[in-house]
Design a protein around this motif. Structure first.
Motif, PDB file in Angstrom:
ATOM      1  N   THR A 187     -24.168   9.685 -45.052  1.00 13.20           N
ATOM      2  CA  THR A 187     -24.464   9.982 -43.651  1.00 13.20           C
ATOM      3  C   THR A 187     -23.184  10.132 -42.834  1.00 13.20           C
ATOM      4  OG1 THR A 187     -24.625   7.620 -43.115  1.00 13.20           O
ATOM      5  CG2 THR A 187     -26.661   8.749 -43.750  1.00 13.20           C
ATOM      6  N   THR A 188     -22.027  10.045 -43.493  1.00 14.99           N
ATOM      7  CA  THR A 188     -20.735  10.106 -42.820  1.00 14.99           C
ATOM      8  C   THR A 188     -20.203  11.531 -42.807  1.00 14.99           C
ATOM      9  OG1 THR A 188     -20.207   7.851 -43.489  1.00 14.99           O
ATOM     10  CG2 THR A 188     -18.360   9.238 -42.820  1.00 14.99           C
ATOM     11  N   VAL A 189     -19.655  11.932 -41.680  1.00 15.28           N
ATOM     12  CA  VAL A 189     -19.051  13.261 -41.544  1.00 15.28           C
ATOM     13  C   VAL A 189     -17.533  13.118 -41.683  1.00 15.28           C
ATOM     14  CG1 VAL A 189     -18.685  15.239 -40.026  1.00 15.28           C
ATOM     15  CG2 VAL A 189     -20.909  14.064 -40.048  1.00 15.28           C
ATOM     16  N   ILE A 190     -16.933  13.818 -42.632  1.00 11.81           N
ATOM     17  CA  ILE A 190     -15.482  13.822 -42.780  1.00 11.81           C
ATOM     18  C   ILE A 190     -14.892  14.804 -41.772  1.00 11.81           C
ATOM     19  CG2 ILE A 190     -13.555  14.400 -44.318  1.00 11.81           C
ATOM     20  CD1 ILE A 190     -15.195  13.441 -46.655  1.00 11.81           C
ATOM     21  N   PRO A 191     -13.953  14.367 -40.943  1.00  7.79           N
ATOM     22  CA  PRO A 191     -13.353  15.279 -39.952  1.00  7.79           C
ATOM     23  C   PRO A 191     -12.679  16.469 -40.619  1.00  7.79           C
ATOM     24  CG  PRO A 191     -12.757  12.989 -39.506  1.00  7.79           C
ATOM     25  CD  PRO A 191     -13.390  13.012 -40.865  1.00  7.79           C
ATOM     26  N   ARG A 192     -12.482  17.524 -39.860  1.00  8.12           N
ATOM     27  CA  ARG A 192     -11.850  18.732 -40.389  1.00  8.12           C
ATOM     28  C   ARG A 192     -10.400  18.865 -39.940  1.00  8.12           C
ATOM     29  NH1 ARG A 192     -13.519  19.110 -44.435  1.00  8.12           N
ATOM     30  NH2 ARG A 192     -13.055  21.334 -44.737  1.00  8.12           N
ATOM     31  N   ASP A 193      -9.888  17.914 -39.173  1.00 11.92           N
ATOM     32  CA  ASP A 193      -8.474  17.918 -38.813  1.00 11.92           C
ATOM     33  C   ASP A 193      -7.994  16.487 -38.685  1.00 11.92           C
ATOM     34  OD1 ASP A 193      -8.166  17.078 -35.784  1.00 11.92           O
ATOM     35  OD2 ASP A 193      -9.950  18.340 -35.914  1.00 11.92           O
ATOM     36  N   CYS A 194      -6.685  16.299 -38.709  1.00 10.39           N
ATOM     37  CA  CYS A 194      -6.083  14.970 -38.731  1.00 10.39           C
ATOM     38  C   CYS A 194      -5.710  14.441 -37.352  1.00 10.39           C
ATOM     39  CB  CYS A 194      -4.808  14.997 -39.589  1.00 10.39           C
ATOM     40  SG  CYS A 194      -5.052  15.612 -41.275  1.00 10.39           S
ATOM     41  N   SER A 195      -5.712  15.293 -36.353  1.00 10.51           N
ATOM     42  CA  SER A 195      -5.112  14.943 -35.066  1.00 10.51           C
ATOM     43  C   SER A 195      -5.790  13.774 -34.370  1.00 10.51           C
ATOM     44  CB  SER A 195      -5.096  16.164 -34.143  1.00 10.51           C
ATOM     45  OG  SER A 195      -6.407  16.661 -33.949  1.00 10.51           O
ATOM     46  N   GLY A 196      -7.115  13.652 -34.482  1.00 10.62           N
ATOM     47  CA  GLY A 196      -7.817  12.586 -33.775  1.00 10.62           C
ATOM     48  C   GLY A 196      -8.246  11.440 -34.662  1.00 10.62           C
ATOM     49  N   LEU A 197      -7.635  11.324 -35.828  1.00  7.23           N
ATOM     50  CA  LEU A 197      -8.100  10.375 -36.823  1.00  7.23           C
ATOM     51  C   LEU A 197      -7.651   8.944 -36.571  1.00  7.23           C
ATOM     52  CD1 LEU A 197      -9.698  10.490 -39.506  1.00  7.23           C
ATOM     53  CD2 LEU A 197      -7.507  10.732 -40.687  1.00  7.23           C
ATOM     54  N   LEU A 198      -6.485   8.754 -35.966  1.00  2.00           N
ATOM     55  CA  LEU A 198      -5.860   7.429 -35.871  1.00  2.00           C
ATOM     56  C   LEU A 198      -6.287   6.670 -34.620  1.00  2.00           C
ATOM     57  CD1 LEU A 198      -2.210   8.352 -36.884  1.00  2.00           C
ATOM     58  CD2 LEU A 198      -4.111   7.673 -38.371  1.00  2.00           C
ATOM     59  N   GLY A 199      -6.147   5.337 -34.692  1.00  4.03           N
ATOM     60  CA  GLY A 199      -6.299   4.507 -33.519  1.00  4.03           C
ATOM     61  C   GLY A 199      -5.069   4.631 -32.637  1.00  4.03           C
ATOM     62  N   SER A 200      -5.127   4.058 -31.439  1.00  6.56           N
ATOM     63  CA  SER A 200      -4.055   4.259 -30.468  1.00  6.56           C
ATOM     64  C   SER A 200      -2.717   3.683 -30.933  1.00  6.56           C
ATOM     65  CB  SER A 200      -4.448   3.646 -29.119  1.00  6.56           C
ATOM     66  OG  SER A 200      -4.728   2.260 -29.271  1.00  6.56           O
ATOM     67  N   ALA A 201      -2.723   2.513 -31.580  1.00  7.88           N
ATOM     68  CA  ALA A 201      -1.464   1.891 -32.014  1.00  7.88           C
ATOM     69  C   ALA A 201      -0.755   2.738 -33.057  1.00  7.88           C
ATOM     70  CB  ALA A 201      -1.728   0.497 -32.553  1.00  7.88           C
ATOM     71  N   ALA A 202      -1.466   3.182 -34.077  1.00  9.32           N
ATOM     72  CA  ALA A 202      -0.855   4.008 -35.121  1.00  9.32           C
ATOM     73  C   ALA A 202      -0.459   5.369 -34.582  1.00  9.32           C
ATOM     74  CB  ALA A 202      -1.820   4.154 -36.298  1.00  9.32           C
ATOM     75  N   ARG A 203      -1.269   5.915 -33.679  1.00  9.55           N
ATOM     76  CA  ARG A 203      -0.949   7.226 -33.096  1.00  9.55           C
ATOM     77  C   ARG A 203       0.365   7.154 -32.318  1.00  9.55           C
ATOM     78  NH1 ARG A 203      -5.629   8.040 -31.305  1.00  9.55           N
ATOM     79  NH2 ARG A 203      -5.349   7.367 -29.151  1.00  9.55           N
ATOM     80  N   THR A 204       0.578   6.057 -31.594  1.00  9.33           N
ATOM     81  CA  THR A 204       1.829   5.874 -30.864  1.00  9.33           C
ATOM     82  C   THR A 204       3.003   5.715 -31.819  1.00  9.33           C
ATOM     83  OG1 THR A 204       0.686   4.845 -29.001  1.00  9.33           O
ATOM     84  CG2 THR A 204       3.040   4.403 -29.218  1.00  9.33           C
ATOM     85  N   ALA A 205       2.809   4.936 -32.880  1.00 15.52           N
ATOM     86  CA  ALA A 205       3.887   4.698 -33.845  1.00 15.52           C
ATOM     87  C   ALA A 205       4.301   5.967 -34.569  1.00 15.52           C
ATOM     88  CB  ALA A 205       3.446   3.640 -34.857  1.00 15.52           C
ATOM     89  N   LEU A 206       3.368   6.896 -34.746  1.00 17.45           N
ATOM     90  CA  LEU A 206       3.651   8.123 -35.494  1.00 17.45           C
ATOM     91  C   LEU A 206       3.858   9.329 -34.585  1.00 17.45           C
ATOM     92  CD1 LEU A 206       1.039   7.668 -38.380  1.00 17.45           C
ATOM     93  CD2 LEU A 206       3.518   7.345 -38.530  1.00 17.45           C
ATOM     94  N   ALA A 207       3.986   9.109 -33.291  1.00 15.07           N
ATOM     95  CA  ALA A 207       4.057  10.210 -32.331  1.00 15.07           C
ATOM     96  C   ALA A 207       5.189  11.185 -32.624  1.00 15.07           C
ATOM     97  CB  ALA A 207       4.197   9.658 -30.908  1.00 15.07           C
TER      98      ALA A 207
END
Length: 216
Positions: A72-92
């Motif tokens: 029942t899970t949908v795998i996203p088609r892009d990586c841009s919105g995959l991370l939480g805020s902390a990891a997104r900031t660390a990898l900016a």
């Protein structure tokens, strides 16, 4: 956290689970319980989705799906919105999906491969592949990982295994984290790049929290 044998579904239990689904329209921080995401009755994987292991320490390639997987899970088609805020900031400031790391993004078999890494660096990257996978082969694989030092446990309605080790060429730490839930395997391998909350952020993105029900 101590590893213990993970539960493997008997063939009859697998069949029962498939029938029920067909009839339906870490980082130590924990992700919330799952919501009911958009339904995808089945997904067929034809190629090996997870990143092939580069070191014996990592345990080798995870089993690829050999046919249709009900999820029942949908795998996203892009990586841009995959991370939480902390990891997104660390990898900016870290390049995402540079062509020098090979194919990435949405793959022909329905999986998603995301690579954060500087192609000019000798070692500093984190690679995650999200793919549909069959439960029993994945659980057997994870149980096998405990014999080479992985710690496995069951958070957030899923199963997670993880391990870190010393890189054999550079004075940095490498590691691997696998998370399996609802027919989907999140397989991450990293070298000298491990943002806090990385995997738990992906888990929360794939299986959002269920809002609390209002009081009657």
């Amino acid at each position: 956290m101590t590893s213990r044998p993970l539960a493997r579904l008997a063939p009859a239990a697998v069949l029962a689970a498939l029938v029920m689904l067909a009839g339906c329209a870490p980082e130590p921080d924990a992700a919330p319980p799952s919501a009911a995401p958009e339904s995808t009755p089945s997904a067929t994987a034809t190629t090996a989705a997870p990143e092939a292991a580069e070191s014996a320490e990592s345990g080798g390639a995870a089993p690829a799906a050999s046919g249709s997987v009900v999820s029942t899970t949908v795998i996203p088609r892009d990586c841009s919105g995959l991370l939480g805020s902390a990891a997104r900031t660390a990898l900016a400031n870290v390049p995402l999906n540079d062509a020098s790391f090979g194919p990435s993004g949405a793959m022909p078999d329905g999986s998603l491969r995301c690579v954060w890494g500087d192609p000019a660096a000798d070692t500093s990257k984190i690679i995650t592949t999200i793919s549909f996978a069959e439960e029993n082969p994945v659980i057997d694989f994870m149980n096998g990982l405990t014999s080479i030092g992985f710690t496995c446990y069951e958070p957030d309605a899923g199963v997670r295994c993880e391990k870190t080790w010393q890189n054999d060429r550079f004075p940095v730490t490498d590691g691997r984290t696998l998370y399996f839930r609802d027919g989907v395997l999140v397989d991450t391998q990293f070298s000298h790049l491990a943002p806090e909350g990385y995997t738990s952020g992906i888990v929360a993105s794939l299986w959002p929290a269920v809002p609390a029900a209002p009081a009657p």
